[in-house]
Design an enzyme around this catalytic site. Sequence first.
Site, short mmCIF file in Angstrom:
data_model
loop_
_atom_site.label_atom_id
_atom_site.label_comp_id
_atom_site.label_asym_id
_atom_site.label_seq_id
_atom_site.Cartn_x
_atom_site.Cartn_y
_atom_site.Cartn_z
N HIS A 1 0.86 -1.18 0.00
CA HIS A 1 0.00 0.00 0.00
C HIS A 1 0.89 1.23 0.00
O HIS A 1 2.03 1.20 0.49
CB HIS A 1 -0.89 0.02 1.24
N GLU B 1 0.93 3.82 1.84
CA GLU B 1 1.40 4.22 3.17
C GLU B 1 2.59 3.37 3.62
O GLU B 1 3.55 3.90 4.18
CB GLU B 1 0.28 4.07 4.21
N CYS C 1 -6.21 1.73 5.99
CA CYS C 1 -6.79 0.48 6.47
C CYS C 1 -6.13 0.12 7.80
O CYS C 1 -5.23 0.82 8.27
CB CYS C 1 -6.54 -0.63 5.44
N CYS D 1 -2.29 -0.34 7.57
CA CYS D 1 -1.57 0.92 7.42
C CYS D 1 -1.67 1.79 8.68
O CYS D 1 -0.70 2.45 9.06
CB CYS D 1 -2.07 1.66 6.19
#
Length: 149
Positions: free
Chosen positions: A52, A54, A82, A85
């Site tokens: 991801h 992040e 999420c 993260c």
Amino acid sequence: MARVNFMELALAEARDAAARNETPVGAVIVEGGVVVARAGNETRARNDPTAHAEILVIREAAQRLESERLTGCDLYVTLEPCAMCAAAISFARIRRLYFGAGDEKGGAVEHGPRFYGQATCHHAPEVYSGIGEREAASLLKDFFKARRD
């Protein structure tokens, strides 16, 4: 005003991710008004469900700053993080989190588990939501609509 400029960089990363057929999420880490790292989602390119934006931007910033703690850093991301993260942001000790679009289904900051409000959370950043929300949400909606059509 600086928040808008840094969020624009995150939005540019999200647009680049979409162009690579990745879910359009972008992130930027800033320390002292200077961009330390930028990234967009790369889960497909890396065949890595943890890639991801992040996570990638935290990894890059930690390497550049030679520290696993990013205490003086702010993170700008186009979508509400999420749970994975949100945890990484907490473990990295990010000072402030600015995010664009909320994520009712997968978000873990203002939706779902509300990670930073849990007793087991060791560090909660200051959270500012809705920064660049309209464009961030539009990028996501357009991306998924194009795949359904």
